[in-house]
Design a protein around this motif. Structure first.
Motif, PDB file in Angstrom:
ATOM      1  N   ASP A   1       0.806  -1.227   0.000  1.00  0.00           N
ATOM      2  CA  ASP A   1       0.000   0.000   0.000  1.00  0.00           C
ATOM      3  C   ASP A   1       0.837   1.274   0.000  1.00  0.00           C
ATOM      4  N   ILE A   2       2.011   1.223  -0.604  1.00  0.00           N
ATOM      5  CA  ILE A   2       2.867   2.411  -0.647  1.00  0.00           C
ATOM      6  C   ILE A   2       2.258   3.428  -1.612  1.00  0.00           C
ATOM      7  N   LYS A   3       2.107   4.657  -1.142  1.00  0.00           N
ATOM      8  CA  LYS A   3       1.534   5.707  -1.987  1.00  0.00           C
ATOM      9  C   LYS A   3       2.556   6.831  -2.158  1.00  0.00           C
ATOM     10  N   PRO A   4       3.317   6.801  -3.253  1.00  0.00           N
ATOM     11  CA  PRO A   4       4.303   7.860  -3.492  1.00  0.00           C
ATOM     12  C   PRO A   4       3.622   9.216  -3.697  1.00  0.00           C
ATOM     13  N   LEU A   5       4.363  10.258  -3.396  1.00  0.00           N
ATOM     14  CA  LEU A   5       3.863  11.620  -3.582  1.00  0.00           C
ATOM     15  C   LEU A   5       4.057  12.034  -5.036  1.00  0.00           C
ATOM     16  N   LYS A   6       2.978  12.449  -5.671  1.00  0.00           N
ATOM     17  CA  LYS A   6       3.071  12.877  -7.066  1.00  0.00           C
ATOM     18  C   LYS A   6       3.752  14.236  -7.133  1.00  0.00           C
ATOM     19  N   VAL A   7       4.831  14.312  -7.903  1.00  0.00           N
ATOM     20  CA  VAL A   7       5.604  15.549  -8.044  1.00  0.00           C
ATOM     21  C   VAL A   7       5.236  16.272  -9.330  1.00  0.00           C
ATOM     22  N   SER A   8       5.074  15.492 -10.384  1.00  0.00           N
ATOM     23  CA  SER A   8       4.669  16.049 -11.676  1.00  0.00           C
ATOM     24  C   SER A   8       3.897  14.970 -12.417  1.00  0.00           C
ATOM     25  N   GLU A   9       3.597  15.223 -13.662  1.00  0.00           N
ATOM     26  CA  GLU A   9       2.777  14.280 -14.432  1.00  0.00           C
ATOM     27  C   GLU A   9       3.370  12.876 -14.472  1.00  0.00           C
ATOM     28  N   LYS A  10       4.706  12.792 -14.526  1.00  0.00           N
ATOM     29  CA  LYS A  10       5.339  11.483 -14.665  1.00  0.00           C
ATOM     30  C   LYS A  10       6.398  11.201 -13.601  1.00  0.00           C
ATOM     31  N   SER A  11       6.418  11.975 -12.537  1.00  0.00           N
ATOM     32  CA  SER A  11       7.412  11.728 -11.493  1.00  0.00           C
ATOM     33  C   SER A  11       6.754  11.685 -10.118  1.00  0.00           C
ATOM     34  N   PHE A  12       7.293  10.799  -9.262  1.00  0.00           N
ATOM     35  CA  PHE A  12       6.716  10.553  -7.947  1.00  0.00           C
ATOM     36  C   PHE A  12       7.849  10.340  -6.942  1.00  0.00           C
ATOM     37  N   TYR A  13       7.675  10.914  -5.757  1.00  0.00           N
ATOM     38  CA  TYR A  13       8.669  10.706  -4.698  1.00  0.00           C
ATOM     39  C   TYR A  13       8.201   9.577  -3.790  1.00  0.00           C
ATOM     40  N   MET A  14       9.074   8.575  -3.610  1.00  0.00           N
ATOM     41  CA  MET A  14       8.745   7.425  -2.770  1.00  0.00           C
ATOM     42  C   MET A  14       9.653   7.450  -1.547  1.00  0.00           C
ATOM     43  N   LYS A  15       9.098   7.822  -0.405  1.00  0.00           N
ATOM     44  CA  LYS A  15       9.907   7.992   0.806  1.00  0.00           C
ATOM     45  C   LYS A  15      10.504   6.674   1.291  1.00  0.00           C
ATOM     46  N   GLU A  16       9.801   5.549   1.041  1.00  0.00           N
ATOM     47  CA  GLU A  16      10.317   4.246   1.470  1.00  0.00           C
ATOM     48  C   GLU A  16      11.631   3.899   0.777  1.00  0.00           C
ATOM     49  N   MET A  17      11.852   4.499  -0.363  1.00  0.00           N
ATOM     50  CA  MET A  17      13.081   4.295  -1.125  1.00  0.00           C
ATOM     51  C   MET A  17      13.979   5.527  -1.049  1.00  0.00           C
ATOM     52  N   ASN A  18      13.385   6.629  -0.603  1.00  0.00           N
ATOM     53  CA  ASN A  18      14.051   7.936  -0.585  1.00  0.00           C
ATOM     54  C   ASN A  18      14.571   8.299  -1.976  1.00  0.00           C
ATOM     55  N   GLU A  19      13.702   8.085  -2.957  1.00  0.00           N
ATOM     56  CA  GLU A  19      14.072   8.361  -4.344  1.00  0.00           C
ATOM     57  C   GLU A  19      12.881   8.959  -5.091  1.00  0.00           C
ATOM     58  N   LYS A  20      13.208   9.764  -6.103  1.00  0.00           N
ATOM     59  CA  LYS A  20      12.169  10.248  -7.011  1.00  0.00           C
ATOM     60  C   LYS A  20      12.159   9.352  -8.239  1.00  0.00           C
ATOM     61  N   MET A  21      11.009   8.741  -8.487  1.00  0.00           N
ATOM     62  CA  MET A  21      10.859   7.862  -9.639  1.00  0.00           C
ATOM     63  C   MET A  21      10.293   8.655 -10.811  1.00  0.00           C
ATOM     64  N   ILE A  22      10.912   8.490 -11.953  1.00  0.00           N
ATOM     65  CA  ILE A  22      10.452   9.173 -13.164  1.00  0.00           C
ATOM     66  C   ILE A  22      10.052   8.113 -14.190  1.00  0.00           C
ATOM     67  N   PHE A  23       8.823   8.195 -14.665  1.00  0.00           N
ATOM     68  CA  PHE A  23       8.341   7.238 -15.658  1.00  0.00           C
ATOM     69  C   PHE A  23       8.677   7.744 -17.059  1.00  0.00           C
ATOM     70  N   ILE A  24       9.386   6.905 -17.792  1.00  0.00           N
ATOM     71  CA  ILE A  24       9.722   7.211 -19.182  1.00  0.00           C
ATOM     72  C   ILE A  24       8.854   6.310 -20.051  1.00  0.00           C
ATOM     73  N   THR A  25       8.074   6.890 -20.922  1.00  0.00           N
ATOM     74  CA  THR A  25       7.120   6.100 -21.709  1.00  0.00           C
ATOM     75  C   THR A  25       7.548   5.871 -23.152  1.00  0.00           C
ATOM     76  N   GLU A  26       8.619   6.509 -23.576  1.00  0.00           N
ATOM     77  CA  GLU A  26       9.095   6.333 -24.948  1.00  0.00           C
ATOM     78  C   GLU A  26      10.588   6.028 -24.941  1.00  0.00           C
ATOM     79  N   PRO A  27      11.108   5.137 -25.754  1.00  0.00           N
ATOM     80  CA  PRO A  27      10.365   4.279 -26.691  1.00  0.00           C
ATOM     81  C   PRO A  27       9.660   3.116 -25.994  1.00  0.00           C
ATOM     82  N   THR A  28      10.161   2.715 -24.819  1.00  0.00           N
ATOM     83  CA  THR A  28       9.484   1.674 -24.046  1.00  0.00           C
ATOM     84  C   THR A  28       9.314   2.165 -22.618  1.00  0.00           C
ATOM     85  N   ILE A  29       8.293   1.667 -21.938  1.00  0.00           N
ATOM     86  CA  ILE A  29       8.010   2.116 -20.586  1.00  0.00           C
ATOM     87  C   ILE A  29       9.057   1.591 -19.605  1.00  0.00           C
TER      88      ILE A  29
END
Length: 225
Positions: free
Chosen positions: A60-88
């Motif tokens: 049930d981890i709920k990262p904090l949405k930072v922008s349209e494709k980026s989220f901060y996950m405190k459990e990892m202490n990292e900002k995750m960025i989703f890249i959708t092109e060319p592959t997810i």
């Protein structure tokens, strides 16, 4: 005045709530399982258009949405960025702690599993194939270290899960076929189930690799006297 402040507060609250929502297009692309490392999965899913993560026993981890494709996950202490092109895929934003090192987690195919998952499902042959694939791609990968796998095997022995102990030790003998210790451990697992025939075979194999393996010598002498 108070009424105006209340209206502004409610408006800002609504904006805040709606900003955590994600578009259907993004959800369709981002939802799924990602290979966090060679033997570990990070799963992304959505509830009411909000992003959640399953990772390391937490569902049930709920990262904090930072922008349209980026989220901060405190459990990892990292900002995750989703890249959708060319592959997810997911990449971690650069920061001082790992400056210059790039982390990318590829999205897994629908039927793709890690060796650990195959093993948990008792698909031992596929688990071995997965470990061998890791070894081919990266022979120094921590996931396939001899002592790491041996440690897993002894954990199973302590829990009296003898089938799993034997199977993981078997995998270790294939990954590290020149190690006397791996065959010694497999022999010990067989002995725990009173299978002296296979125990003897593997103690002898351990000694053929290292004739000075005192543990194997002692155990073999004990069960063959």
């Amino acid at each position: 005045m108070k009424k105006s402040i209340l209206i502004l507060f409610l408006l800002s609250l609504c904006i805040s709530c709606s900003s955590s929502k994600n578009s259907e297009e993004f959800i369709n692309k981002a939802e799924g399982r990602y290979l966090f490392n060679a033997n570990e999965v990070l799963e992304v899913y959505f509830k009411e258009q909000e992003l959640y993560v399953k990772w390391r026993g937490r569902d049930d981890i709920k990262p904090l949405k930072v922008s349209e494709k980026s989220f901060y996950m405190k459990e990892m202490n990292e900002k995750m960025i989703f890249i959708t092109e060319p592959t997810i895929q997911i990449k971690l934003a650069e920061k001082t702690e790992h400056k210059g090192v790039k982390y990318h987690f590829k999205k897994m195919a629908a039927n793709e599993k890690t060796p650990h998952e195959y093993f948990a499902n008792k698909e031992y042959k596929k688990a071995l194939e997965g470990y061998l694939k890791i070894k081919t791609q990266d022979s120094l990968n921590p996931v396939i270290r001899e002592y790491e796998i041996n440690g897993i095997g002894y954990s199973y022995l302590r829990e009296k899960e003898f089938e799993k102990a034997i199977e993981i030790f078997k995998i270790n003998t294939v990954l590290h076929s020149n190690s006397s210790n791996t065959f010694d451990s497999l022999a010990e697992a067989y002995l725990s189930t009173k299978d002296t025939t296979n125990a003897i075979v593997n103690y002898k194999k351990a000694l053929s690799i290292n004739s000075e393996n005192k543990g194997a010598l002692r155990s073999l002498k004990k069960i063959t006297k």
